[in-house]
Design an enzyme around this catalytic site. Structure first.
Site, mmCIF file in Angstrom:
data_model
loop_
_atom_site.group_PDB
_atom_site.id
_atom_site.type_symbol
_atom_site.label_atom_id
_atom_site.label_comp_id
_atom_site.label_asym_id
_atom_site.label_seq_id
_atom_site.Cartn_x
_atom_site.Cartn_y
_atom_site.Cartn_z
ATOM 1 N N CYS A 102 39.396 46.133 13.476
ATOM 2 C CA CYS A 102 40.317 46.140 14.609
ATOM 3 C C CYS A 102 40.944 44.760 14.819
ATOM 4 O O CYS A 102 40.310 43.863 15.360
ATOM 5 C CB CYS A 102 39.554 46.579 15.859
ATOM 6 S SG CYS A 102 40.519 46.445 17.343
ATOM 7 N N CYS A 121 41.287 43.614 18.434
ATOM 8 C CA CYS A 121 40.031 43.184 19.058
ATOM 9 C C CYS A 121 39.626 41.797 18.554
ATOM 10 O O CYS A 121 39.158 40.972 19.323
ATOM 11 C CB CYS A 121 38.886 44.145 18.727
ATOM 12 S SG CYS A 121 39.310 45.875 18.834
ATOM 13 N N ASP A 122 39.775 41.547 17.268
ATOM 14 C CA ASP A 122 39.124 40.386 16.661
ATOM 15 C C ASP A 122 40.055 39.355 16.043
ATOM 16 O O ASP A 122 39.595 38.289 15.613
ATOM 17 C CB ASP A 122 38.142 40.863 15.565
ATOM 18 C CG ASP A 122 37.071 41.783 16.134
ATOM 19 O OD1 ASP A 122 36.680 41.557 17.294
ATOM 20 O OD2 ASP A 122 36.640 42.708 15.441
#
Ligand code: NAP
Length: 316
Positions: A137, A140-141
């Protein structure tokens, strides 16, 4: 908490399919309960960035915003959305049971909208480097890899989207694809190809993931020559597609390959009173808008079923 009621419809899963089913079922007065999932609530779009092709949003909308709007719309009409995971389903008979973390609910119909989960490469180290360089993701990261070299595995729209997004952070973004031709749509492929920070590693597969505390490099193998080389990367984003989430219903409803079998154009499964929609039934289109469309169909089919009216494709 469990109750002794027999509900009309329980929807398992959120995402565009589950929430659209909830909007339709709620507006039909069926008071649906939606078990949206504790970790996965909102589905795959919670991990995407701008959605440019969902009608009605000419200036694009962020995936999580769209999902929160759909949830709010469902709740406005009376859907009971719970961020809980269904652990077991018993779909046989006129009254079905849904277990949620030890609690049991009864319902006359079930709509399955469990979506699809990230596909893994299946490499040693893939799990152990999770949170230490390996991710599924970018939204997200991505932030953790500012000014560092990043790689994305895959040649589809997801990989192009992730790679393009990651250019905001990485010093360089390598796209590792096992062929020399992309699967991605032209618009997404062109955007990635024109980005000076993106470099394509054609005909390449990841053979090994290396590092100590953090990921440091991957070993790539050329799919044509078999040659191996090392590519230094701090982040490895795997975007090679998804697998439908059928683990709760295996052995209860018929599957078509990996997907739940429905009698197109309807959403009826092989089990009476059980309907399925979204990515868990769709091996072809897999778009937010098509998932939403089948969510609407599933709610209408469940409504007809509950009213004793004919349901398209229901052979039971
Ligand atoms: P996908 O279209 O199935 O593409 C998966 C990619 O990963 C393919 O290029 C495939 O290679 C590669 N791959 C699969 N297994 C692999 C493995 N074990 N090792 C290495 N490579 C592997 O999946 P997706 O990109 O997630 O897209 C799914 C659907 O969502 C599509 O319909 C797509 O259009 C849609 N989508 C749309 C958007 C958007 O419009 N904004 C964004 C994301 C996704 P091969 O090509 O060689 O098979």
């Amino acid at each position: 908490m469990s109750d002794n009621k027999i509900h009309d419809v329980i929807i398992v899963g959120s995402g565009p399919a589950g929430y659209t089913a909830a909007i339709y079922a709620a507006r039909a007065g069926l008071k649906p309960i939606v078990f949206a999932g504790s970790f996965t609530a909102g589905g795959a779009l919670m991990n995407t960035t701008e959605i440019e092709n969902f009608p009605g949003f000419p200036d694009a909308i962020m995936g999580p915003d769209l999902m929160m709007k759909m949830q709010a719309q469902a709740e406005k009409f009376g859907a009971d959305v719970r961020m809980e995971d269904v652990t077991k389903l018993d779909l046989a008979g006129d009254v079905k049971t849904v277990e949620v973390e030890g609690e049991t609910y009864k319902t006359r119909s079930v709509i399955l909208a469990t979506g699809a989960a990230y596909r893994k490469l299946g490499l040693e180290g893939e799990d152990t480097f999770g949170g230490r360089g390996v991710s599924y993701c970018a939204t997200c990261d991505g932030f953790f890899f500012r000014d560092k070299p990043i790689a994305v595995v895959g040649g589809g729209d997801s990989a192009m989207e992730e790679a393009t997004f990651l250019t905001r952070f990485g010093s360089k973004v390598h796209v590792i694809h096992r062929r020399d031709e992309l699967r991605a749509s032209k618009v997404m492929a062109d955007r990635a190809a024109q980005d000076p920070k993106i470099e394509f590693e054609w005909n390449s597969v990841v053979k090994e993931i290396k590092g100590d505390a953090q990921l440091q490099s991957v070993i790539l193998q050329d799919t044509k020559t078999g040659e191996e080389r090392e590519l230094e990367v701090s982040g490895l984003f795997i975007a090679i597609g998804h697998d439908p989430r059928t683990e709760l219903v295996k052995g209860q409803v018929e599957l078509d390959g990996d997907y739940i079998k429905v009698n197109h154009p309807g959403t009826a499964t092989s089990m009476s009173g059980v309907f399925a929609c979204g990515d868990v039934v769709d091996s072809v289109y897999r778009q937010a808008i098509t998932a939403a469309g089948t969510g609407a169909q599933a709610a209408l089919d469940a409504q007809h079923y509950l009213e004793g009216l004919p349901v398209p494709g229901d052979l039971n």
